[in-house]
Design an enzyme around this catalytic site. Structure first.
Site, PDB file in Angstrom:
ATOM      1  N   GLU A  77       0.819  -1.216   0.000  1.00  0.00           N
ATOM      2  CA  GLU A  77       0.000   0.000   0.000  1.00  0.00           C
ATOM      3  C   GLU A  77       0.851   1.262   0.000  1.00  0.00           C
ATOM      4  O   GLU A  77       0.468   2.267  -0.606  1.00  0.00           O
ATOM      5  CB  GLU A  77      -0.948  -0.007   1.201  1.00  0.00           C
ATOM      6  CG  GLU A  77      -2.108  -0.984   1.058  1.00  0.00           C
ATOM      7  CD  GLU A  77      -1.708  -2.430   1.288  1.00  0.00           C
ATOM      8  OE1 GLU A  77      -0.594  -2.658   1.822  1.00  0.00           O
ATOM      9  OE2 GLU A  77      -2.493  -3.335   0.956  1.00  0.00           O
ATOM     10  N   HIS A 146     -10.182  -6.024   7.748  1.00  0.00           N
ATOM     11  CA  HIS A 146     -11.113  -5.863   6.626  1.00  0.00           C
ATOM     12  C   HIS A 146     -12.323  -5.023   7.010  1.00  0.00           C
ATOM     13  O   HIS A 146     -13.264  -4.905   6.237  1.00  0.00           O
ATOM     14  CB  HIS A 146     -11.560  -7.223   6.110  1.00  0.00           C
ATOM     15  CG  HIS A 146     -10.434  -8.033   5.521  1.00  0.00           C
ATOM     16  ND1 HIS A 146      -9.452  -8.572   6.294  1.00  0.00           N
ATOM     17  CD2 HIS A 146     -10.142  -8.361   4.245  1.00  0.00           C
ATOM     18  CE1 HIS A 146      -8.597  -9.229   5.517  1.00  0.00           C
ATOM     19  NE2 HIS A 146      -8.985  -9.103   4.268  1.00  0.00           N
TER      20      HIS A 146
END
Lengths: 357, 109
Positions: A77, A146
């Site tokens: 990321e 998540h």
């Protein structure tokens, strides 16, 4: 700034340009159009290309617009966001995706220290027209990392704008709007609302819709909050997936004779203080609902803005119904964490019961 | 609908193949995640393989006695487009349930 939508039964949802879409489809369509309209747009992230994203938001875009405009990245990321900085410097309009909100943490340095500051640091010569899509919040009982609620983290960073749509219509228009901004926008998609369908007025950007009948009603702007339901006695302030839940609560409260207004904040930075003042100025009672933990959550900011504008007329202190000060729980434990209907009703009752002195 | 193919995974310690003993599911059948789908035998052991996901079985590869190499297709599932590849569960739209009732005397000043 604010936009008042009045429920207007009888307006044809089949009006020209209005169609039923899921938020998933609305976002996909918005991205498709953004790619077509702005040749400088590039979309990338983990699984965004060939697979079309784990939530299918970028489905078909690589096949249609090419591998140099819609592509997969490594599982890194900080690299995804770091690359966005370079692309923006070179004149591109990146729309990166962080696959799940919990994966934004490894990219925080790039977001906070580079993306948010580059325009300031360069005295306006290197704007960062980056729209970072982050599938956000809980509600799908996913594993750890998540499901998170990072809005106050992002909202605290000068230089970032933060927005979260709650309906397919807003998702479509707010994403298209965000992609035209010269500033970085953190676009928080409520992942638990990806699949629910709602009316999307493709031709009319300004009005949003109520969840009742999807009326493309009176005008307004995409930069402010949205009255999702009008009411007289109390304002529920929410954003993202909590808006739908608050609308359910409003229906239940109506059974007990309490007329609840639901204000969908939409923009979490900057917050539409005027809309808060208008709504709570009328109802004189407010409960703010969010999934994020209580302490230093955005609810505190909302409560202060309301107190600032409505102190003299408030019937009770602004109440907060939020997640708890614990790590965002995974799986079924979510049900115990995310504000549910009864906890929101309790919050309303606490405000209704409050007596001075 | 989307099809998702599940290849034979490495069943441990770098084994390169496995032999099908018995299929526990058949094409057309709906399976749940972690449901046993096939009995396999390797040079090390016999084992039941749990399903990696929920879905409808479209095809199975290998009859009892056949050997399958690691990485070759084992089973193909069919799943709705909008759930393909998702982590977690698509939330159901449920009618709101309540236990709390509101009571208030509202002054309408």
């Amino acid at each position: 700034m604010s936009e008042t939508i009045t429920a207007a039964p009888g307006i044809e949802t089949a009006a020209a340009g209005v169609r039923q879409m899921s938020m998933q489809q609305a976002l996909n369509r918005a991205l498709d159009e953004i790619l077509a309209e702005n040749p400088k747009t590039v979309i990338f992230g983990e699984d965004c290309g060939r697979l079309g994203g784990v939530f299918r938001i970028t489905d078909g875009l690589q096949a249609k617009h090419g591998e140099d405009r819609v592509f997969d990245t490594p599982l890194a990321e900080s690299g995804i966001l770091g690359m966005s900085v370079g692309l923006a410097m070179a004149g591109f309009h990146p729309i990166p995706e962080v696959q799940f909100d919990g994966f934004a943490y490894p990219a925080i340095n790039q977001i906070v220290c580079q993306i948010a500051r580059m325009n300031y640091r360069s005295r306006g010569t290197l704007p960062m027209p980056i729209t970072l899509r982050v599938p956000s919040f809980g509600g799908i009982r996913a594993p750890e990392h998540h499901g998170e609620s990072l809005e106050s983290l992002f909202a605290h960073v000068p230089g970032l704008k933060v927005v979260s749509p709650s309906t397919p219509h807003d998702a479509y228009h707010l994403l298209k709007y965000a992609a035209t901004r010269p500033d970085p926008v953190i676009f928080m998609e409520p992942k638990s609302r990806y699949w629910q369908k709602g009316p999307v007025d493709l031709t009319n950007a300004l009005p949003s819709t109520t969840t009742h009948d999807g009326d493309p009603s009176n005008g307004g702007s995409l930069t402010g909050a949205r009255v999702a339901r009008e009411g007289r006695h109390l304002t529920l302030v929410a954003w993202g997936a909590m808006v739908a839940r608050c609308l359910q609560v409003a229906e239940l409260a109506a059974e007990d004779g309490i007329d609840v207004e639901v204000l969908d904040l939409r923009w979490l930075k900057p917050i539409d203080a005027e809309a808060l003042a208008t709504s709570v100025g009328k109802t004189r009672r407010a409960v703010v609902v969010h999934e994020a933990p209580l302490t230093s959550g955005l609810g505190a900011e909302v409560a202060q803005l309301i107190t600032q504008s409505c102190f003299a007329t408030l019937k009770a202190p602004v109440e907060r119904v939020t997640g708890f000060d614990v790590p965002y729980p995974s799986g079924d434990l979510e049900d115990e964490y995310i504000p549910n209907i009864d906890r929101i009703l309790f919050g309303i009752q606490r405000v209704l019961e409050y007596r001075r002195g | 609908m989307a099809e998702i193919s599940f290849p034979l995974p490495d069943l441990g310690e770098g084994l390169i193949e496995a032999t099908v003993l018995e299929w526990l599911v058949e094409p057309g059948q709906q399976v749940e995640r972690n449901q046993a789908i096939v009995e396999l035998e390797t040079t090390k052991s016999a084992l039941e393989l749990p399903s990696p996901q929920a879905g409808k079985v479209v095809r199975i590869h290998g009859a009892p006695g056949d050997t399958i190499n690691v990485g070759e297709p084992l089973i193909v599932f069919e799943v709705p487009d909008d759930t393909a590849g998702i982590v977690g569960t698509v939330p159901k739209d449920e009618a709101p349930k309540r236990r709390v009732r509101l009571s208030a005397v509202l002054d309408e000043d």
